[in-house]
Design a protein around this motif. Structure first.
Motif, PDB file in Angstrom:
ATOM      1  N   HIS A  72       0.838  -1.203   0.000  1.00 50.85           N
ATOM      2  CA  HIS A  72       0.000   0.000   0.000  1.00 50.85           C
ATOM      3  C   HIS A  72       0.872   1.252   0.000  1.00 50.85           C
ATOM      4  O   HIS A  72       0.598   2.219  -0.738  1.00 50.85           O
ATOM      5  CB  HIS A  72      -0.923  -0.024   1.226  1.00 50.85           C
ATOM      6  CG  HIS A  72      -2.007   0.987   1.177  1.00 50.85           C
ATOM      7  ND1 HIS A  72      -1.891   2.210   1.774  1.00 50.85           N
ATOM      8  CD2 HIS A  72      -3.229   0.966   0.584  1.00 50.85           C
ATOM      9  CE1 HIS A  72      -2.992   2.907   1.580  1.00 50.85           C
ATOM     10  NE2 HIS A  72      -3.824   2.172   0.851  1.00 50.85           N
ATOM     11  N   GLN A  73       1.922   1.247   0.803  1.00 48.65           N
ATOM     12  CA  GLN A  73       2.820   2.398   0.871  1.00 48.65           C
ATOM     13  C   GLN A  73       3.543   2.605  -0.463  1.00 48.65           C
ATOM     14  O   GLN A  73       3.710   3.737  -0.927  1.00 48.65           O
ATOM     15  CB  GLN A  73       3.834   2.215   2.003  1.00 48.65           C
ATOM     16  CG  GLN A  73       3.202   2.322   3.376  1.00 48.65           C
ATOM     17  CD  GLN A  73       4.126   1.886   4.507  1.00 48.65           C
ATOM     18  OE1 GLN A  73       5.137   1.235   4.266  1.00 48.65           O
ATOM     19  NE2 GLN A  73       3.770   2.242   5.734  1.00 48.65           N
ATOM     20  N   LYS A  74       3.952   1.491  -1.096  1.00 44.34           N
ATOM     21  CA  LYS A  74       4.608   1.596  -2.399  1.00 44.34           C
ATOM     22  C   LYS A  74       3.638   2.150  -3.431  1.00 44.34           C
ATOM     23  O   LYS A  74       3.999   2.995  -4.255  1.00 44.34           O
ATOM     24  CB  LYS A  74       5.147   0.246  -2.862  1.00 44.34           C
ATOM     25  CG  LYS A  74       5.913   0.348  -4.178  1.00 44.34           C
ATOM     26  CD  LYS A  74       6.422  -0.986  -4.643  1.00 44.34           C
ATOM     27  CE  LYS A  74       7.192  -0.907  -5.945  1.00 44.34           C
ATOM     28  NZ  LYS A  74       6.790   0.029  -6.938  1.00 44.34           N
ATOM     29  N   GLY A  75       2.396   1.677  -3.398  1.00 38.41           N
ATOM     30  CA  GLY A  75       1.389   2.204  -4.315  1.00 38.41           C
ATOM     31  C   GLY A  75       1.159   3.688  -4.112  1.00 38.41           C
ATOM     32  O   GLY A  75       1.062   4.452  -5.084  1.00 38.41           O
ATOM     33  N   ASP A  76       1.099   4.108  -2.860  1.00 36.61           N
ATOM     34  CA  ASP A  76       0.938   5.539  -2.568  1.00 36.61           C
ATOM     35  C   ASP A  76       2.121   6.330  -3.106  1.00 36.61           C
ATOM     36  O   ASP A  76       1.949   7.414  -3.691  1.00 36.61           O
ATOM     37  CB  ASP A  76       0.808   5.778  -1.058  1.00 36.61           C
ATOM     38  CG  ASP A  76      -0.542   5.363  -0.507  1.00 36.61           C
ATOM     39  OD1 ASP A  76      -1.484   5.149  -1.305  1.00 36.61           O
ATOM     40  OD2 ASP A  76      -0.661   5.246   0.739  1.00 36.61           O
ATOM     41  N   ALA A  77       3.325   5.797  -2.919  1.00 33.81           N
ATOM     42  CA  ALA A  77       4.526   6.478  -3.412  1.00 33.81           C
ATOM     43  C   ALA A  77       4.507   6.560  -4.939  1.00 33.81           C
ATOM     44  O   ALA A  77       4.854   7.609  -5.517  1.00 33.81           O
ATOM     45  CB  ALA A  77       5.777   5.747  -2.936  1.00 33.81           C
ATOM     46  N   ILE A  82       3.738   9.854  -9.841  1.00 33.90           N
ATOM     47  CA  ILE A  82       3.041  10.173 -11.096  1.00 33.90           C
ATOM     48  C   ILE A  82       2.384  11.552 -11.004  1.00 33.90           C
ATOM     49  O   ILE A  82       2.465  12.358 -11.932  1.00 33.90           O
ATOM     50  CB  ILE A  82       2.006   9.084 -11.437  1.00 33.90           C
ATOM     51  CG1 ILE A  82       2.723   7.789 -11.806  1.00 33.90           C
ATOM     52  CG2 ILE A  82       1.088   9.532 -12.554  1.00 33.90           C
ATOM     53  CD1 ILE A  82       1.821   6.580 -11.896  1.00 33.90           C
ATOM     54  N   LEU A  83       1.718  11.801  -9.871  1.00 33.56           N
ATOM     55  CA  LEU A  83       1.034  13.095  -9.711  1.00 33.56           C
ATOM     56  C   LEU A  83       2.008  14.263  -9.650  1.00 33.56           C
ATOM     57  O   LEU A  83       1.654  15.384 -10.028  1.00 33.56           O
ATOM     58  CB  LEU A  83       0.168  13.077  -8.450  1.00 33.56           C
ATOM     59  CG  LEU A  83      -1.052  12.150  -8.479  1.00 33.56           C
ATOM     60  CD1 LEU A  83      -1.739  12.156  -7.121  1.00 33.56           C
ATOM     61  CD2 LEU A  83      -2.023  12.576  -9.575  1.00 33.56           C
TER      62      LEU A  83
END
Length: 108
Positions: A72-77, A82-83
């Motif tokens: 989850h943390q990697k996905g958030d990063a 990207i943003l």
């Protein structure tokens, strides 16, 4: 003497009948008490098993959440990366894609 013997036999039969009647009543009471105890024990076992099942489920859920935190943390990063992509990089990527499309279509 015969009447006395017959009388004693009748008394013995009456006494035996009373003993049998009491035994039948007591056996029914014992069976009823055993059924009540069995039901109570069954209910206790079911309740205990339900509590244990809920505890195992809750523990497994907590463990799953804990194990998924790194992903989850990697996905958030990754989302943040990207943003937070600069306009310059986006423009460069767009121009690269447009250039390839034009080059591909231009060779047709």
């Amino acid at each position: 003497m015969a009447l006395e013997a017959i009388s004693k036999i009748q008394e013995a039969e009456a006494s035996a009948k009373n003993i049998i009647d009491k035994a039948v009543i007591e056996s029914k009471e014992i069976i009823r008490n055993a059924e009540i105890k069995a039901k109570n024990e069954y209910d206790r076992i079911i309740e205990e098993a339900s509590k244990k099942s809920k505890e195992l489920k809750d523990n497994a859920l907590a463990e799953g959440i804990e194990n998924s935190k790194p992903a989850h943390q990697k996905g958030d990063a990754d989302v943040n990366a990207i943003l937070n992509t600069s306009e310059e990089k986006i423009d460069s990527a767009v121009n690269l894609v447009i250039g390839r499309i034009v080059k591909f279509n231009g060779n047709s």
